[in-house]
Design an enzyme around this catalytic site. Structure first.
Site, mmCIF file in Angstrom:
data_model
loop_
_atom_site.group_PDB
_atom_site.id
_atom_site.type_symbol
_atom_site.label_atom_id
_atom_site.label_comp_id
_atom_site.label_asym_id
_atom_site.label_seq_id
_atom_site.Cartn_x
_atom_site.Cartn_y
_atom_site.Cartn_z
ATOM 1 N N ARG A 111 1.199 28.364 -38.011
ATOM 2 C CA ARG A 111 0.844 29.327 -39.026
ATOM 3 C C ARG A 111 -0.655 29.639 -38.742
ATOM 4 N NH1 ARG A 111 -0.116 26.771 -42.975
ATOM 5 N NH2 ARG A 111 0.010 24.554 -42.273
ATOM 6 N N LYS A 112 -1.468 28.569 -37.846
ATOM 7 C CA LYS A 112 -2.923 28.942 -37.790
ATOM 8 C C LYS A 112 -3.067 30.283 -36.807
ATOM 9 C CE LYS A 112 -3.555 24.045 -38.628
ATOM 10 N NZ LYS A 112 -2.145 23.754 -38.933
ATOM 11 N N THR A 113 -3.159 31.238 -37.321
ATOM 12 C CA THR A 113 -3.307 32.748 -36.634
ATOM 13 C C THR A 113 -4.561 33.385 -37.049
ATOM 14 O OG1 THR A 113 -1.878 33.662 -38.282
ATOM 15 C CG2 THR A 113 -0.841 32.728 -36.403
#
Length: 169
Positions: A111-113
């Site tokens: 989810r770390k975008t």
């Protein structure tokens, strides 16, 4: 500060542009480039030579654009940024997927975008041969040590999660 660069070009000037790969890559970003020009100037015509997920070689033509010259200039940098960012994600994913080929493993995204680009980068992962894990905290449970301790054990924590939201994993 207001930009006047595009105003240097006559308002009725038509032009064509070609986007060419400068190095080998996995293409990703078509949807975002199309959305950009649709919002900026719907009359700009895009002729894709390659498709998302295609392996590109240096020198391959990716896209031909034609339309109002001002609109092409206004959208060019953003279009290239989308293609470069998403293609680099897809390319790196393809390289990592190749390393684990044959293993009983799947390369998953995170989810770390980049802010505002979560769905785009998750799509780039899939173009590169990876798999999308989850979009946000809302679509699954993350049971950590403190949850296990508070519930009295892992089985109890999982049972509690299933009661709260049946069907979620």
């Amino acid at each position: 500060m207001r930009r006047y660069n595009a105003q240097l070009i006559p308002a009725d000037k038509e032009a064509t542009a070609i986007i060419i790969a400068r190095q080998s890559a996995v293409l990703c970003g078509q949807r975002w480039v199309e959305a950009l020009f649709k919002q900026l100037e719907p009359s700009v015509e895009l002729e894709w030579v390659c498709t998302d997920g295609d392996d590109l070689k240096s020198g391959n033509t990716i896209l031909r654009l034609s339309g109002n010259a001002r609109s092409l200039l206004k959208g060019e940098r953003t279009a290239l940024n989308f293609l470069q960012c998403l293609s680099s994600t897809a390319t790196r994913c393809a390289a990592l997927s190749a390393l684990i080929e044959g293993a009983r493993a799947t390369l998953l995204d995170t989810r770390k975008t980049l802010s505002g680009l979560r769905l785009a980068q998750k799509f780039a992962m899939v173009c590169g041969g990876g798999a999308s894990h989850r979009t946000g905290l809302y679509d699954g449970f993350l049971i950590k040590e403190n949850h296990i301790a508070a519930c009295g054990g892992i089985a109890e924590a999982v049972a509690s999660a299933r009661l709260v939201a049946p069907g979620k994993s």
